[in-house]
Write a protein that holds these residues in place. Structure first.
Motif, mmCIF file in Angstrom:
data_model
loop_
_atom_site.group_PDB
_atom_site.id
_atom_site.type_symbol
_atom_site.label_atom_id
_atom_site.label_comp_id
_atom_site.label_asym_id
_atom_site.label_seq_id
_atom_site.Cartn_x
_atom_site.Cartn_y
_atom_site.Cartn_z
ATOM 1 N N SER A 167 0.830 -1.209 0.000
ATOM 2 C CA SER A 167 0.000 0.000 0.000
ATOM 3 C C SER A 167 0.858 1.250 0.000
ATOM 4 C CB SER A 167 -0.932 -0.012 1.217
ATOM 5 O OG SER A 167 -1.684 1.179 1.296
ATOM 6 N N VAL A 168 1.909 1.264 0.812
ATOM 7 C CA VAL A 168 2.815 2.409 0.845
ATOM 8 C C VAL A 168 3.457 2.616 -0.526
ATOM 9 C CG1 VAL A 168 5.000 3.233 1.794
ATOM 10 C CG2 VAL A 168 3.267 2.303 3.329
ATOM 11 N N ALA A 169 3.748 1.523 -1.209
ATOM 12 C CA ALA A 169 4.356 1.614 -2.539
ATOM 13 C C ALA A 169 3.346 2.004 -3.610
ATOM 14 C CB ALA A 169 5.002 0.282 -2.900
ATOM 15 N N GLY A 170 2.066 1.968 -3.257
ATOM 16 C CA GLY A 170 1.032 2.359 -4.210
ATOM 17 C C GLY A 170 0.705 1.304 -5.239
ATOM 18 N N VAL A 171 0.884 0.027 -4.887
ATOM 19 C CA VAL A 171 0.585 -1.065 -5.803
ATOM 20 C C VAL A 171 -0.303 -2.085 -5.110
ATOM 21 C CG1 VAL A 171 2.755 -0.770 -7.047
ATOM 22 C CG2 VAL A 171 2.629 -2.409 -5.168
ATOM 23 N N SER A 172 -0.912 -2.944 -5.886
ATOM 24 C CA SER A 172 -1.762 -3.998 -5.341
ATOM 25 C C SER A 172 -0.990 -5.304 -5.271
ATOM 26 C CB SER A 172 -3.005 -4.181 -6.210
ATOM 27 O OG SER A 172 -2.649 -4.780 -7.450
ATOM 28 N N THR A 173 -1.651 -6.331 -4.752
ATOM 29 C CA THR A 173 -1.009 -7.641 -4.676
ATOM 30 C C THR A 173 -0.736 -8.221 -6.064
ATOM 31 O OG1 THR A 173 -3.183 -8.698 -4.472
ATOM 32 C CG2 THR A 173 -2.015 -8.176 -2.430
ATOM 33 N N ASP A 174 -1.368 -7.665 -7.092
ATOM 34 C CA ASP A 174 -1.110 -8.137 -8.458
ATOM 35 C C ASP A 174 0.344 -7.919 -8.878
ATOM 36 O OD1 ASP A 174 -3.761 -8.854 -8.696
ATOM 37 O OD2 ASP A 174 -4.355 -7.006 -9.708
ATOM 38 N N ALA A 175 1.035 -7.003 -8.203
ATOM 39 C CA ALA A 175 2.430 -6.720 -8.559
ATOM 40 C C ALA A 175 3.382 -7.813 -8.079
ATOM 41 C CB ALA A 175 2.849 -5.376 -7.971
ATOM 42 N N LEU A 176 2.935 -8.630 -7.115
ATOM 43 C CA LEU A 176 3.804 -9.686 -6.593
ATOM 44 C C LEU A 176 4.069 -10.734 -7.656
ATOM 45 C CD1 LEU A 176 2.117 -10.215 -3.093
ATOM 46 C CD2 LEU A 176 4.386 -9.225 -3.494
ATOM 47 N N GLN A 177 5.328 -11.096 -7.843
ATOM 48 C CA GLN A 177 5.696 -12.093 -8.840
ATOM 49 C C GLN A 177 6.192 -13.396 -8.218
ATOM 50 O OE1 GLN A 177 8.184 -10.458 -11.977
ATOM 51 N NE2 GLN A 177 6.967 -8.578 -12.062
ATOM 52 N N CYS A 178 5.971 -13.570 -6.913
ATOM 53 C CA CYS A 178 6.255 -14.859 -6.295
ATOM 54 C C CYS A 178 5.104 -15.817 -6.619
ATOM 55 C CB CYS A 178 6.449 -14.719 -4.792
ATOM 56 S SG CYS A 178 5.152 -13.805 -3.914
ATOM 57 N N PRO A 179 5.330 -17.124 -6.576
ATOM 58 C CA PRO A 179 4.281 -18.076 -6.938
ATOM 59 C C PRO A 179 3.116 -18.044 -5.940
ATOM 60 C CG PRO A 179 6.439 -19.132 -6.932
ATOM 61 C CD PRO A 179 6.601 -17.798 -6.283
ATOM 62 N N ALA A 180 1.944 -18.419 -6.412
ATOM 63 C CA ALA A 180 0.794 -18.589 -5.525
ATOM 64 C C ALA A 180 1.039 -19.784 -4.613
ATOM 65 C CB ALA A 180 -0.474 -18.796 -6.349
ATOM 66 N N ASP A 181 0.628 -19.655 -3.365
ATOM 67 C CA ASP A 181 0.866 -20.710 -2.388
ATOM 68 C C ASP A 181 -0.161 -20.581 -1.273
ATOM 69 O OD1 ASP A 181 2.017 -22.895 -1.180
ATOM 70 O OD2 ASP A 181 4.025 -22.029 -1.024
ATOM 71 N N LEU A 182 -0.175 -21.558 -0.379
ATOM 72 C CA LEU A 182 -0.964 -21.496 0.838
ATOM 73 C C LEU A 182 -0.035 -21.174 2.006
ATOM 74 C CD1 LEU A 182 -3.272 -24.603 0.383
ATOM 75 C CD2 LEU A 182 -3.951 -22.196 0.220
ATOM 76 N N PRO A 183 -0.558 -20.669 3.117
ATOM 77 C CA PRO A 183 0.308 -20.378 4.264
ATOM 78 C C PRO A 183 1.051 -21.608 4.754
ATOM 79 C CG PRO A 183 -1.863 -19.382 4.555
ATOM 80 C CD PRO A 183 -1.959 -20.280 3.362
ATOM 81 N N LEU A 184 2.276 -21.409 5.230
ATOM 82 C CA LEU A 184 3.021 -22.496 5.858
ATOM 83 C C LEU A 184 2.345 -22.940 7.151
ATOM 84 C CD1 LEU A 184 6.742 -21.313 5.515
ATOM 85 C CD2 LEU A 184 5.569 -23.060 4.158
ATOM 86 N N ASP A 185 1.736 -22.005 7.853
ATOM 87 C CA ASP A 185 1.047 -22.307 9.103
ATOM 88 C C ASP A 185 -0.195 -23.147 8.796
ATOM 89 O OD1 ASP A 185 0.638 -21.541 12.118
ATOM 90 O OD2 ASP A 185 -1.304 -21.202 11.152
ATOM 91 N N ALA A 186 -0.263 -24.347 9.368
ATOM 92 C CA ALA A 186 -1.344 -25.267 9.034
ATOM 93 C C ALA A 186 -2.709 -24.709 9.403
ATOM 94 C CB ALA A 186 -1.109 -26.608 9.732
ATOM 95 N N ALA A 187 -2.807 -24.082 10.578
ATOM 96 C CA ALA A 187 -4.096 -23.531 11.007
ATOM 97 C C ALA A 187 -4.536 -22.410 10.074
ATOM 98 C CB ALA A 187 -4.003 -23.033 12.445
ATOM 99 N N ALA A 188 -3.587 -21.540 9.688
ATOM 100 C CA ALA A 188 -3.914 -20.446 8.776
ATOM 101 C C ALA A 188 -4.324 -20.988 7.405
ATOM 102 C CB ALA A 188 -2.730 -19.497 8.643
ATOM 103 N N ALA A 189 -3.656 -22.031 6.941
ATOM 104 C CA ALA A 189 -3.998 -22.621 5.647
ATOM 105 C C ALA A 189 -5.394 -23.239 5.681
ATOM 106 C CB ALA A 189 -2.962 -23.672 5.262
ATOM 107 N N GLN A 190 -5.701 -23.965 6.759
ATOM 108 C CA GLN A 190 -7.019 -24.589 6.873
ATOM 109 C C GLN A 190 -8.116 -23.542 6.951
ATOM 110 O OE1 GLN A 190 -6.639 -27.165 10.270
ATOM 111 N NE2 GLN A 190 -5.141 -28.487 9.242
ATOM 112 N N ALA A 191 -7.884 -22.470 7.714
ATOM 113 C CA ALA A 191 -8.882 -21.411 7.817
ATOM 114 C C ALA A 191 -9.105 -20.736 6.474
ATOM 115 C CB ALA A 191 -8.450 -20.389 8.865
ATOM 116 N N HIS A 192 -8.034 -20.536 5.737
ATOM 117 C CA HIS A 192 -8.141 -19.900 4.421
ATOM 118 C C HIS A 192 -8.947 -20.775 3.464
ATOM 119 C CE1 HIS A 192 -6.926 -17.293 1.111
ATOM 120 N NE2 HIS A 192 -6.525 -18.360 0.438
ATOM 121 N N LEU A 193 -8.704 -22.082 3.489
ATOM 122 C CA LEU A 193 -9.426 -22.988 2.603
ATOM 123 C C LEU A 193 -10.891 -23.123 3.015
ATOM 124 C CD1 LEU A 193 -6.719 -25.782 2.171
ATOM 125 C CD2 LEU A 193 -7.438 -24.105 0.458
ATOM 126 N N ARG A 194 -11.149 -23.159 4.327
ATOM 127 C CA ARG A 194 -12.539 -23.243 4.793
ATOM 128 C C ARG A 194 -13.350 -22.032 4.363
ATOM 129 N NH1 ARG A 194 -10.298 -25.238 9.691
ATOM 130 N NH2 ARG A 194 -10.504 -23.141 10.595
#
Length: 343
Positions: free
Chosen positions: A107-134
């Motif tokens: 946000s400070v840089a004035g760009v959206s998450t679309d600018a990220l060029q790292c691969p799509a992934d799920l959180p390493l944290d298992a609880a966070a990943a499960q909550a995101h998928l639910r």
């Protein structure tokens, strides 16, 4: 022709007993280097001068490069907050506090998450990943553990007036600055380049160089770019990985220590007084990295035997746990991973 010494047994995995003694189930081979405060090599297992890929263990040095290239200028205060700087050096587990800070950098840089060029992934944290998928979510670049570094790279490019569309290109001004900074901090020449798991250029250097790089950072003057990064990591260890991850837990247990894990069994640790160790597990399994690093620091006399007066309490019980993490059988502790250094 001199043949370089290969990786040595540096850790063993024990499960249960055999004849009343711990039953050794597996071994981890690896390479270890330990530096005294004056930079001399005080511990050497295998050949730490051979080139290797440091993976995410190099992120603190990449963050230094971003500061040197003007990352501060994108912030209204002209000074990146310490929590956001820690995120730039992180391999975060994708919990809420991590994602909020990645979004803030973008946000400070004035760009959206679309600018990220790292691969799509799920959180390493298992609880966070499960909550995101639910919640109906799927893999996204911001959830990838390197998104903090990528957000920092984008913000740095905005601050420096560099294009962001190709910020991962090896010949981009940012990546050239990263390469120069790594060579400056480590004192060794980059001998090879490839692509890291997150898509960023990855530079080959020696394990000794990796240890020297982090040592140079902890021994730097306060307020310098190199020192600001490690100080941010010390203040916000929970942002570097996440609770339950061994580098975060070691920093929490031993105030003043800076630790960073990387993929393929790479670990680098430095103490407040300037000792540094780096570990590469040959089979790429990361479970032995922190135990071997703790053993190496103990061999150097660099970890406290008791609480240091006037400093936050050192959690010796947690350090002991991290030095020999448990092996489970049926959900119960039946053994441990423990270092076995011969150097």
């Amino acid at each position: 022709m001199v043949v370089p010494e290969g990786p040595q047994v540096v850790a063993e995995v024990v499960r249960g007993l055999r004849g009343g003694e711990p039953f050794v189930e597996s071994f981890h081979h690896g390479t270890v280097v330990g530096l005294a405060r004056d930079g001399s090599v005080a511990l050497r297992v295998g050949d730490p001068d051979q080139p290797m890929f440091p993976r995410s263990a190099v992120k603190p040095m990449q963050a230094v490069a971003m500061l040197r290239a003007g990352l501060d200028r994108v912030f209204l205060s002209r000074h990146i907050p310490t929590d956001l700087l820690a995120m730039v050096a992180s391999s975060h587990s994708g919990a809420g506090p991590h994602l909020v800070r990645v979004l803030e950098i973008l946000s400070v840089a004035g760009v959206s998450t679309d600018a990220l060029q790292c691969p799509a992934d799920l959180p390493l944290d298992a609880a966070a990943a499960q909550a995101h998928l639910r919640a109906g979510g799927s893999a996204e670049p911001i959830l990838m553990n390197c998104s903090g570094k990528h957000a920092g790279m984008i913000a740095c490019c905005v601050a420096a007036g560099w294009p962001i569309e190709n910020y991962l290109a090896p010949d981009h001004p940012l990546q050239l600055a990263v390469r120069a900074t790594i060579e400056d901090l480590t004192g060794v020449e980059i001998v090879g380049t490839t692509v890291d798991g997150c898509g960023a250029p990855l530079f080959a250097l020696s394990l000794t160089g990796l240890a020297r790089g982090l040592q140079a950072m902890v021994q730097a003057e306060r307020g310098t770019a190199r020192r600001r990064v490690v100080d941010a990591m010390r203040v916000h260890p929970e942002l570097i990985g996440g609770p339950g991850l061994p580098d975060t837990d070691l920093m929490r247990a031993a105030p003043g220590v800076v630790a960073k894990n990387g993929a393929e069994g790479v670990t680098v640790v430095a103490t407040a007084d300037g000792h540094a160790v780096a570990v590469k597990i040959a089979d790429g399994n990361g479970r032995a990295g922190i135990p071997v690093a703790i053993a190496a620091l103990t061999r150097l006399g660099a970890l406290p035997a008791r609480d240091t007066p006037g400093r936050p309490e050192t959690d010796l019980a947690q350090i002991a746990f991290l030095a020999a993490p448990v092996v489970l059988g049926g959900g119960q502790p039946v053994g441990s991973v423990r270092a076995r250094l011969s150097g």
